[in-house]
Write a protein that holds these residues in place. Structure first.
Motif, PDB file in Angstrom:
ATOM      1  N   ASN A 464       0.845  -1.193   0.000  1.00  0.00           N
ATOM      2  CA  ASN A 464       0.000   0.000   0.000  1.00  0.00           C
ATOM      3  C   ASN A 464       0.879   1.240   0.000  1.00  0.00           C
ATOM      4  N   PHE A 465       0.535   2.195  -0.836  1.00  0.00           N
ATOM      5  CA  PHE A 465       1.229   3.480  -0.857  1.00  0.00           C
ATOM      6  C   PHE A 465       0.185   4.582  -0.735  1.00  0.00           C
ATOM      7  N   GLU A 466       0.473   5.542   0.157  1.00  0.00           N
ATOM      8  CA  GLU A 466      -0.490   6.611   0.412  1.00  0.00           C
ATOM      9  C   GLU A 466       0.211   7.966   0.387  1.00  0.00           C
ATOM     10  N   ILE A 467      -0.433   8.938  -0.210  1.00  0.00           N
ATOM     11  CA  ILE A 467      -0.025  10.332  -0.114  1.00  0.00           C
ATOM     12  C   ILE A 467      -1.060  11.045   0.745  1.00  0.00           C
ATOM     13  N   ALA A 468      -0.636  11.517   1.911  1.00  0.00           N
ATOM     14  CA  ALA A 468      -1.532  12.252   2.800  1.00  0.00           C
ATOM     15  C   ALA A 468      -1.472  13.732   2.458  1.00  0.00           C
ATOM     16  N   SER A 469      -2.608  14.356   2.311  1.00  0.00           N
ATOM     17  CA  SER A 469      -2.655  15.755   1.890  1.00  0.00           C
ATOM     18  C   SER A 469      -2.073  16.671   2.957  1.00  0.00           C
ATOM     19  N   GLY A 470      -1.554  17.814   2.522  1.00  0.00           N
ATOM     20  CA  GLY A 470      -0.987  18.797   3.429  1.00  0.00           C
ATOM     21  C   GLY A 470      -2.028  19.801   3.888  1.00  0.00           C
ATOM     22  N   TRP A 503      -3.182   3.763  -2.810  1.00  0.00           N
ATOM     23  CA  TRP A 503      -3.194   2.748  -3.854  1.00  0.00           C
ATOM     24  C   TRP A 503      -2.594   1.461  -3.301  1.00  0.00           C
ATOM     25  N   HIS A 504      -3.073   0.333  -3.759  1.00  0.00           N
ATOM     26  CA  HIS A 504      -2.549  -0.933  -3.253  1.00  0.00           C
ATOM     27  C   HIS A 504      -2.412  -1.937  -4.388  1.00  0.00           C
ATOM     28  N   ARG A 505      -1.629  -2.973  -4.117  1.00  0.00           N
ATOM     29  CA  ARG A 505      -1.461  -4.062  -5.069  1.00  0.00           C
ATOM     30  C   ARG A 505      -1.163  -5.337  -4.293  1.00  0.00           C
ATOM     31  N   ALA A 506      -1.752  -6.433  -4.727  1.00  0.00           N
ATOM     32  CA  ALA A 506      -1.497  -7.740  -4.128  1.00  0.00           C
ATOM     33  C   ALA A 506      -0.794  -8.633  -5.145  1.00  0.00           C
ATOM     34  N   ASN A 507       0.006  -9.533  -4.653  1.00  0.00           N
ATOM     35  CA  ASN A 507       0.586 -10.549  -5.523  1.00  0.00           C
ATOM     36  C   ASN A 507       0.805 -11.828  -4.729  1.00  0.00           C
ATOM     37  N   TRP A 508       0.780 -12.936  -5.413  1.00  0.00           N
ATOM     38  CA  TRP A 508       1.037 -14.214  -4.761  1.00  0.00           C
ATOM     39  C   TRP A 508       1.990 -15.024  -5.629  1.00  0.00           C
ATOM     40  N   ARG A 565      10.489  -7.343 -12.038  1.00  0.00           N
ATOM     41  CA  ARG A 565      10.118  -6.387 -10.996  1.00  0.00           C
ATOM     42  C   ARG A 565       8.983  -5.499 -11.512  1.00  0.00           C
ATOM     43  N   ALA A 566       7.849  -5.582 -10.842  1.00  0.00           N
ATOM     44  CA  ALA A 566       6.707  -4.764 -11.223  1.00  0.00           C
ATOM     45  C   ALA A 566       6.845  -3.376 -10.603  1.00  0.00           C
ATOM     46  N   PRO A 567       6.489  -2.318 -11.333  1.00  0.00           N
ATOM     47  CA  PRO A 567       6.494  -0.975 -10.728  1.00  0.00           C
ATOM     48  C   PRO A 567       5.621  -0.948  -9.481  1.00  0.00           C
ATOM     49  N   THR A 568       6.058  -0.209  -8.474  1.00  0.00           N
ATOM     50  CA  THR A 568       5.318  -0.157  -7.220  1.00  0.00           C
ATOM     51  C   THR A 568       4.075   0.716  -7.379  1.00  0.00           C
ATOM     52  N   PRO A 569       3.094   0.568  -6.494  1.00  0.00           N
ATOM     53  CA  PRO A 569       1.939   1.476  -6.535  1.00  0.00           C
ATOM     54  C   PRO A 569       2.348   2.940  -6.421  1.00  0.00           C
ATOM     55  N   GLY A 570       3.412   3.207  -5.671  1.00  0.00           N
ATOM     56  CA  GLY A 570       3.892   4.582  -5.574  1.00  0.00           C
ATOM     57  C   GLY A 570       4.445   5.087  -6.887  1.00  0.00           C
TER      58      GLY A 570
END
Length: 848
Positions: A464-470, A503-508, A565-570
């Motif tokens: 999970n990647f998050e941008i918290a607003s300022g 944003w999030h991403r799952a993988n197995w 290597r998959a690009p990260t959600p960030g």
């Protein structure tokens, strides 16, 4: 031209000491060491040391491994002056690079590191063999090689907690999963259930600044069946400044302006309240089942300086025409007068009329001498892993779950939101980046015989990647924006609701390893991994590896593997806006508002942006392990070749004023209104990275050891398009030294005195920020001496960089563009060994 230190000198020094050692050979160093200094003979690479990284079978020695593995003992980290783990690791592993990141946005707080010349997120980091979570910082523009990377943060790990570190220098995606393209670093924590140690380490640079100290401790409690090992570290570090005065600031001082000298700092940032806590624990439930785990908490505040804002020229604050006239605003919205600027001085009468009119405003009233923002962040890192493992007959199983969270909460002060005019705050909360990882693993191993070993497992991971607003004023568009005053907090705009999100991403994955010994002197290994990434589909990666003993003194080894290597959600979704140095059409230094936007943003699509694809790699390695007959000398030589397709980096910078009117209108409609340039992530290019690693170890006389480690790495961009320009290609190929070497000698002349000397060689490298510079090679020398006081107490004094080497020997490739005059920076900003000069330190250690 830059002067060169011949690498042959380092080799010659190594060979001369080997000759001395061979005159007095000893069976093993450990046989002759004293009780007080039994730790001094821990090797950088110990060929008969058992390692667990690189194989799911039983532990093997480094010599028997099919791939190159460095073993760095915990004591090798303690025997240094610094306290930040990335720097300590760089000093003992030549294929690992990390540098100071001044004025590099978030990269200042989580410094990107490179193994074998690849990006930070091409190296997988493990703690006790388990995947460590990713850091929250994306490296927007640190060195070229690390641009666009989002790697793990290892600085929260206190050195005193480490038993050792195993660095696997080979692709291992088929064994460990995504990110293991360059290799794997496995940080093994101390697991002793008895004893304790305490350490106090102060130090200061020879220049008189950058005082730093740390207090650390480790204790083991419990018994063989139930135990816990605790480690803690606390420290602070003052900033350094190696800047000279900028030419524009010097002119203003000559005119009577009250401006600091230097106006713009260049150095390492302040680090406040650096807290690092780690716990490692285990318990035997019965004779066949055990519970285990580890966890950590870390926090710190980091703060540094930004670029100086010239009070006549800074775009969107003091001027909008490169300093020809002063930027004026009206609080009522009326037409404003023109205040011309000549020879760095606004027209006095015209300026006074603005000062006298309460409806008119210029930042010459609030900050008549310009200003230099201060930018920082509070970082917090926490993780917890718990597992249970057991055996039944010959079968072993292991079930574990982990959670990791890394947060970077930004702040900026001594700055403004120019569009708010006189009502602007001077301190802002721009928001935060937050990364969380959750992992579940189940592994089964079974030896069918002494010569055939099988392992398989399942993994499920959520990122999970998050941008918290300022705060609103950090991104607000104020009433003076109509006159050209820039909105948002100047230097690092806050994250608006448009940029914020999660944003999030799952993988197995399911994987299997087989190791086979057709005969006693031959090892064969095969690994296969099937992985499914949400949004990217499935991938199958494999690895073939072997180690064959030609005789008792010579072994050959090699591997062939694929990676993914998959690009990260960030990387797919993050938005970053900042102020960087740039130049106008006449080659003059200016500050430019730039943004890095998602590749699928409408603005990116206008100039070729597209959906990011996964990176794919092909790794080949081949090596020799040699024991010199009749002498206690061990040598390893390994060649590697890594091809990365669809490699990720940032595109060239696109200037808004060079786009057509229709495109600029589309950008305004997409919300890009206060930028001068933008870029985005792209991975439509390929690279080939190849090189060699040489490691030599031998005892030195009766109570010492000599080790030599050399790395050559070369990266070539073999395919690219117009999105990756020559500047980006140059930094990818030459942003790191191609040659690195460490020569370390330890010796204990008496039972109460130990000495250490380390020579570090760095080859040339390129930088391209304002102008293009080529830096010459450098040789650094470290010295340390320890004295035992008895009863477990030891005092140490040491000097890092005794020669006071600084990265000042460079050649400007573009005439008239020198960062010394334009930026006040007379050295390499991204120097691979820093730019602080000599560092003196002391250390007191007590253990029982």
């Amino acid at each position: 031209m830059p002067h060169k230190y011949p690498f042959a000198l380092v080799i010659a020094l190594a060979m001369s000491n080997i000759a001395i050692a061979q005159e007095n050979p000893s069976p093993t160093s450990a046989d002759t060491t004293s009780t007080e200094f039994s730790d001094i003979l821990e090797q950088v690479v110990v060929l008969d040391e058992l390692v667990v990284t690189g194989s799911r079978a039983q532990p093997r020695s480094v010599a028997e491994s099919a791939v190159p593995i460095d073993v760095v003992a915990g004591e090798d980290f303690v025997k240094q002056g610094g306290t930040d783990l990335p720097d300590l690791l760089r000093n003992v592993v030549p294929s690992y690079n990390v540098n100071i990141q001044p004025i590099s946005d978030a990269a200042t707080f989580v410094r990107p590191a490179n193994l074998r010349g690849l990006a930070p997120d091409h190296t997988l980091v493990l703690v006790n063999g388990k995947r460590r979570h990713r850091g929250s910082v994306i490296s927007w523009w640190p060195t070229g090689v690390s641009d666009a990377a989002q790697g793990p943060d290892i600085s929260p790990i206190p050195a005193i907690a480490l038993k050792r570190v195993e660095v696997l220098r080979d692709g291992a995606s088929a064994q460990y999963g995504s990110d293991a393209i360059a290799g794997v670093m496995n940080f093994q924590l101390k697991d002793n259930d008895k004893g304790a140690s305490f350490q106090l380490k102060p130090g200061i640079f020879q220049a008189g600044d950058g005082f730093a100290y740390s207090v650390a401790g480790n204790v083991g409690l419990g018994s063989d069946r139930t135990w816990i090992n605790l480690s803690a570290e606390y420290g602070n570090a003052d900033e350094t400044d190696r800047a000279v005065q900028r030419a524009d600031a010097a002119r203003l001082i000559a005119l009577g302006k009250d401006i600091a000298d230097p106006a713009q700092p260049w150095g390492q940032p302040i680090v406040r309240n650096d807290v690092k806590l780690f716990v490692n624990y285990g318990a035997s439930i019965n004779d066949n089942v055990a519970f285990y785990g580890h966890g950590n908490f870390a926090s710190k505040e980091v703060e540094g300086g930004f670029y100086f804002r010239n009070p006549n020229e800074r775009h969107g604050v003091y001027s909008i025409d490169k300093g020809e006239t002063l930027l004026i605003g009206s609080l009522s919205g009326r037409v404003v007068p023109v205040v011309p600027i000549a020879n760095d001085v606004p027209h006095p009468d015209s300026l006074q009329k603005v000062f006298d009119d309460p409806d008119l405003f210029t930042f010459q009233e609030m900050f008549p001498n310009g200003f230099t923002p201060r930018f920082g962040a509070n970082t917090q890192d926490r993780a917890l892993l718990a597992g249970i493992k057991g055996t039944k007959s010959l079968l072993s199983w292991d079930l574990s779950a982990s959670y990791g969270r890394h947060e970077t909460d930004f702040f900026i002060h001594r700055t403004i939101n120019a569009s708010l005019g006189p009502s602007t705050p001077t301190a802002f909360d721009p928001g935060a980046y937050i990364q969380t990882d959750t992992n579940f693993n189940f592994d089964v191993t079974y030896p069918f015989s002494e010569r055939f070993f099988f392992a398989t497992g399942l993994e499920y991971r959520i990122e999970n990647f998050e941008i918290a607003s300022g705060e609103p004023k950090s991104y607000e568009v104020g009433p003076l924006a109509r006159y050209g005053f820039l909105p948002s907090s100047n230097g690092f705009p806050g994250f608006s609701d448009v940029a914020a999100g999660a944003w999030h991403r799952a993988n197995w994955a399911i994987y299997g390893d087989v190791e086979l010994n057709p005969q006693d002197n031959w090892l064969l290994g095969v690994a296969l991994r099937f992985e499914n990434f949400e949004g990217f589909g499935t991938t199958i990666n494999y690895k073939l590896a072997t180690n064959y003993g030609i005789n008792e003194n010579v072994k050959v080894r090699g591997s062939f593997s694929t990676g993914f290597r998959a690009p990260t959600p960030g990387q797919q979704n993050a938005y970053n806006e900042t102020t960087e140095s740039g130049e106008d059409g006449e080659g003059n230094l200016i500050l430019v508002n730039k943004a890095t936007i998602p590749s699928t943003h409408p603005a990116a699509k206008l100039v070729g942006g597209d959906v990011l694809e996964p990176e794919k790699s092909l790794n080949i390695s081949a090596g020799l392990v040699v024991a010199v007959p009749g002498y206690p000398v061990n040598i390893t030589l390994d060649y590697f070749n890594i091809v990365v397709k669809d490699r990720l980096t940032t595109s060239q910078d696109f200037k808004l004023d060079e786009l057509g009117d229709a495109q600029r209108e589309q950008l305004r409609a997409a919300g890009i209104t206060n930028l001068q340039e933008f870029r985005f992530f792209t991975n439509n290019f390929e690279t080939r990275t190849q090189g060699i690693d040489v490691v030599l170890t031998t005892p030195f006389r009766s109570k010492g050891e000599l080790s030599l480690a050399y790395n050559f790495t070369r990266t070539d961009v073999t395919k690219s398009d117009d999105l990756v320009n020559q500047k980006r290609i140059t930094l990818l190929e030459k942003g790191l030294p191609r040659h690195r070497a460490n020569l370390t000698l330890t010796h204990a002349p008496t039972d109460y005195w130990r000495a250490l000397g380390r020579a570090s060689y760095y080859g040339s490298w390129d930088e391209w920020d304002w102008g293009h510079q080529v830096f010459g090679s450098a040789l650094l020398l470290d010295l340390e001496s320890s004295f035992s006081l008895g009863a477990g107490s030891t005092i140490t004094i040491g000097i890092q960089n005794v020669l006071n080497t600084e990265p000042t020997n460079y050649e400007n490739k573009i005439a008239g563009e020198d960062p010394a005059t334009g930026l006040g920076r007379p050295f390499g900003e991204h120097s691979p060994f820093g730019f602080g000069g000599a560092f003196w330190y002391g250390k007191y250690t007590f253990s029982f």
